[in-house]
Design an enzyme around this catalytic site. Structure first.
Site, mmCIF file in Angstrom:
data_model
loop_
_atom_site.group_PDB
_atom_site.id
_atom_site.type_symbol
_atom_site.label_atom_id
_atom_site.label_comp_id
_atom_site.label_asym_id
_atom_site.label_seq_id
_atom_site.Cartn_x
_atom_site.Cartn_y
_atom_site.Cartn_z
ATOM 1 N N LEU A 165 -33.268 -18.649 -18.579
ATOM 2 C CA LEU A 165 -31.932 -18.017 -18.395
ATOM 3 C C LEU A 165 -32.314 -16.676 -18.136
ATOM 4 C CD1 LEU A 165 -30.097 -19.556 -21.374
ATOM 5 C CD2 LEU A 165 -30.137 -20.377 -19.026
ATOM 6 N N ARG A 166 -31.687 -15.819 -17.436
ATOM 7 C CA ARG A 166 -31.751 -14.453 -17.309
ATOM 8 C C ARG A 166 -30.492 -13.736 -17.986
ATOM 9 N NH1 ARG A 166 -31.175 -14.274 -11.195
ATOM 10 N NH2 ARG A 166 -29.621 -16.039 -11.859
ATOM 11 N N ASN B 106 -43.059 -16.600 -16.362
ATOM 12 C CA ASN B 106 -42.628 -15.208 -16.856
ATOM 13 C C ASN B 106 -43.738 -14.115 -16.077
ATOM 14 O OD1 ASN B 106 -40.048 -15.849 -17.688
ATOM 15 N ND2 ASN B 106 -40.320 -15.052 -19.745
ATOM 16 N N LEU C 50 -38.654 -9.234 -5.526
ATOM 17 C CA LEU C 50 -39.297 -8.199 -4.893
ATOM 18 C C LEU C 50 -38.253 -6.749 -4.896
ATOM 19 C CD1 LEU C 50 -41.137 -10.071 -1.901
ATOM 20 C CD2 LEU C 50 -42.134 -9.213 -4.070
ATOM 21 N N GLY D 228 -38.283 -1.082 -8.846
ATOM 22 C CA GLY D 228 -37.486 -0.328 -9.971
ATOM 23 C C GLY D 228 -38.257 0.333 -10.906
ATOM 24 N N CYS E 191 -38.267 -10.188 -22.472
ATOM 25 C CA CYS E 191 -39.245 -11.338 -22.287
ATOM 26 C C CYS E 191 -40.608 -10.693 -21.643
ATOM 27 C CB CYS E 191 -38.579 -12.247 -21.468
ATOM 28 S SG CYS E 191 -36.941 -12.546 -22.279
ATOM 29 N N LYS F 135 -43.154 -8.797 -23.355
ATOM 30 C CA LYS F 135 -43.760 -9.428 -24.568
ATOM 31 C C LYS F 135 -44.795 -10.532 -24.079
ATOM 32 C CE LYS F 135 -40.355 -12.402 -26.400
ATOM 33 N NZ LYS F 135 -40.917 -13.680 -26.381
ATOM 34 N N LYS G 64 -31.521 -3.547 -17.277
ATOM 35 C CA LYS G 64 -31.081 -3.938 -16.014
ATOM 36 C C LYS G 64 -29.570 -4.192 -16.326
ATOM 37 C CE LYS G 64 -31.114 -9.116 -16.723
ATOM 38 N NZ LYS G 64 -31.538 -10.247 -16.058
ATOM 39 N N ARG H 297 -33.662 -3.196 -24.890
ATOM 40 C CA ARG H 297 -34.995 -3.436 -25.371
ATOM 41 C C ARG H 297 -35.955 -3.289 -24.191
ATOM 42 N NH1 ARG H 297 -34.468 -9.199 -28.282
ATOM 43 N NH2 ARG H 297 -32.710 -9.540 -26.559
HETATM 44 C C1 UGA Z 1 -36.504 -13.165 -17.555
HETATM 45 C C2 UGA Z 1 -36.884 -14.221 -16.739
HETATM 46 O O1 UGA Z 1 -36.076 -13.861 -15.238
HETATM 47 C C3 UGA Z 1 -35.944 -15.817 -17.146
HETATM 48 O O2 UGA Z 1 -36.317 -16.655 -16.094
HETATM 49 C C4 UGA Z 1 -36.451 -16.003 -18.560
HETATM 50 O O3 UGA Z 1 -35.701 -17.070 -19.045
HETATM 51 C C5 UGA Z 1 -36.273 -14.792 -19.414
HETATM 52 O O4 UGA Z 1 -37.009 -13.705 -18.751
HETATM 53 C C6 UGA Z 1 -36.743 -15.095 -20.814
HETATM 54 O O5 UGA Z 1 -38.078 -15.223 -20.838
HETATM 55 O O6 UGA Z 1 -36.120 -15.268 -21.743
HETATM 56 P P1 UGA Z 1 -34.582 -11.326 -18.083
HETATM 57 O O7 UGA Z 1 -35.837 -10.564 -18.990
HETATM 58 O O8 UGA Z 1 -33.360 -11.594 -18.734
HETATM 59 O O9 UGA Z 1 -35.039 -13.006 -17.575
HETATM 60 O O10 UGA Z 1 -34.493 -10.445 -16.772
HETATM 61 P P2 UGA Z 1 -35.071 -10.537 -15.339
HETATM 62 O O11 UGA Z 1 -33.766 -10.417 -14.355
HETATM 63 O O12 UGA Z 1 -35.891 -11.409 -15.028
HETATM 64 O O13 UGA Z 1 -35.629 -8.813 -15.183
HETATM 65 C C7 UGA Z 1 -36.617 -8.451 -15.810
HETATM 66 C C8 UGA Z 1 -37.195 -7.125 -15.545
HETATM 67 O O14 UGA Z 1 -37.438 -6.967 -14.209
HETATM 68 C C9 UGA Z 1 -35.844 -6.132 -15.433
HETATM 69 O O15 UGA Z 1 -36.214 -4.939 -16.176
HETATM 70 C C10 UGA Z 1 -35.477 -6.148 -14.191
HETATM 71 O O16 UGA Z 1 -34.774 -4.746 -13.964
HETATM 72 C C11 UGA Z 1 -36.869 -6.077 -13.633
HETATM 73 N N1 UGA Z 1 -36.890 -6.789 -12.193
HETATM 74 C C12 UGA Z 1 -36.502 -7.867 -11.810
HETATM 75 C C13 UGA Z 1 -37.246 -5.859 -11.107
HETATM 76 O O17 UGA Z 1 -37.632 -4.707 -11.311
HETATM 77 N N2 UGA Z 1 -37.288 -6.243 -9.758
HETATM 78 C C14 UGA Z 1 -36.850 -7.502 -9.643
HETATM 79 O O18 UGA Z 1 -36.976 -8.020 -8.215
HETATM 80 C C15 UGA Z 1 -36.431 -8.149 -10.725
#
Ligand code: UGA
Length: 452
Positions: free
Chosen positions: A174-175, A232, A274, A277, A284, A287, A341, A348
């Protein structure tokens, strides 16, 4: 064979067994446990969520959801009113009355970078006292490969009969910010088990969700545990990669959005994740990439690639801070977005934390606004100026820094911003402002890979 028997046989053969509501205890009401518990209750199962935090359980019993997660309250309200989900601190009795125990406790990064398994171990202690009948113990927390097998040995050492439980791994994907949608529309459900029938029983919990789009993989415990970390780490790699390409775009005149679009047209690469940011944050990716690096090294292997992801992410953030310094002449900085985000109140590993520390060292006056994350940030930085709207934040500021891609920032009117600000400078870390519009309004600015 009678007609009715033939029908049941056919259903069984086709994998469509009769609907079975299970009695489940979800341990841990953090973001994963809460969404899982409420989601499983929505699918018709009987759920008790337990936690050691009495204050949190009290809030949940008052129908208050302690995290900001779009759609979660709407999903939870009717279930809570109809008592399809309950919240309790009486851990052992809730575990005793359940047939399936879902472990969703936190596994945060410890000082040495490994996953801290102390909450998981404390839970296993409680489970050892609660094993009054055969149960499936399903580990949803993100745990290093080998933890499920280790948990089995721990329970046996605590005197539990190995025939009285089955360990299953069922990692979550889950995100934050879209977890309700993700729970109800999973791309995949991964289940690791030693006993296939225990795996099938967990698969059956999600039966209503498994269709042609959602795939289910049943595998061994170790493969399931590692699928989570590997996923991840690969997603974090995509982000670190596109951020490096974005920096190169700024030097060469290429536009990172066009490059990402061009790359994503290849199905082998895919267009998602892609977006450049301020580096990846959240609870997640930082870590899990660090933990995976240490797991690889623990097994005597080299973690060159994983190590590089972390390094690249840190380096990218340093480049952004240098650009902030370059724009920082006069001293009032307006920070738009504090969370890691959009659509979450979670701060965190948000880049905003490093940014605030950096600006404080340079003596800047900091004004900040976030639609949901202010309260959490106030606990870390009580002494900066928090505003309640974008306009208030920008008023008389000398530099606007966009950290989070909230929808309301995407709709900013650049002309209005120009009128509100004392000096026209922007650091757009989410590429949400139109560079041409910024130029037309005489802004000096940086973004991440689309300067021209
Ligand atoms: C992430 C994974 O996407 C989930 O599949 C997973 O279940 C979760 O970790 C977890 O292990 O619990 P999450 O941390 O909620 O989910 O957020 P993401 O949407 O994946 O974004 C993570 C980071 O990457 C954020 O800082 C976001 O801004 C950044 N990001 C994401 C980018 O800079 N560019 C992108 O294209 C996508």
């Amino acid at each position: 064979m009678k007609h009715s028997n033939l029908f049941i046989f056919l259903l069984f053969f086709m994998g469509i067994s009769a609907e079975t509501a299970e009695k489940i205890c979800v341990i841990g009401t953090g973001y994963v446990g809460l969404v899982t518990g409420i989601g499983l209750a929505h699918l018709g199962h009987d759920i008790t969520c337990i936690d050691i935090d009495q204050a949190k359980i009290d809030r949940l019993n008052r129908l208050e959801i302690p995290i900001y997660e779009p759609g979660l309250k709407e999903l939870a309200d009717p279930l809570m009113k109809e008592q399809k989900i309950r919240f309790s601190t009486d851990r052992v009795s809730a575990m005793r009355s359940a047939d399936i125990l879902y472990i969703a406790v936190g596994t945060p990064m410890s000082d040495d970078g490994c996953a801290d398994l102390s909450a998981l171990n404390a839970t296993l202690n409680d489970i050892a006292q609660a094993l009054n009948k055969k149960k499936i113990i399903c580990i949803k927390s993100t745990v290093p490969v080998g933890t499920c097998a280790q948990a089995k040995q721990t329970l046996i050492k605590k005197g539990c009969d190995p025939l009285s439980f089955e360990i299953v791994s069922n990692p979550e994907f889950l995100r934050e910010g879209s977890s309700v949608h993700d729970f109800l529309n999973p791309d995949r459900i991964v289940i690791g088990c030693e006993d296939h029938s225990a795996g099938l029983r967990i698969k059956n919990l999600y039966k209503k969700l498994i269709d042609n789009r959602s795939k289910c993989l049943i595998t061994n415990l170790e493969s399931s545990e590692l699928t989570k970390y590997a996923s991840n780490a690969l997603l974090a790699t995509k982000i670190a990669f596109i951020n490096e390409i974005a920096q190169l775009c700024n030097k060469t005149g290429a536009n990172v959005e066009e490059v990402a679009r061009g790359m994503g047209m290849d199905k082998r690469i895919g267009e998602q994740f892609l977006n450049p940011g301020p580096g990846f944050g959240g609870s997640c990716f930082p870590k899990d990439t660090k933990a995976l690096e240490l797991i690889i090294k623990k097994h005597g292997l080299e973690a060159n690639l994983i190590n590089a992801i972390f390094k690249s992410n840190e380096n990218h953030k340093q480049i952004l801070l240098k650009q902030v310094d370059h724009l920082l002449g006069i001293q009032t900085v307006a920070i738009l977005g504090l969370t890691f985000k959009a659509n979450t109140d979670d701060i965190r590993y948000s880049f905003a934390i490093e940014l605030i520390e950096h600006l404080q060292k340079r003596g800047a006056h900091i004004k900040a606004y976030d639609p949901q994350g202010t309260q959490n940030m106030k606990e870390l930085f009580p002494n900066i100026e928090y505003c309640t709207s974008t306009k208030d934040t920008l008023k008389n500021s000398d530099l606007m820094v966009i950290v989070t891609e909230w929808d309301e920032f995407k709709k900013l009117n650049i002309k209005e911003c120009a009128d509100l600000m004392r000096t026209r400078r922007v650091m757009d870390m989410r590429n949400i402002l139109d560079p041409n519009e910024l130029k037309r309004n005489n802004f000096t600015f940086y973004n991440v890979g689309k300067m021209r």
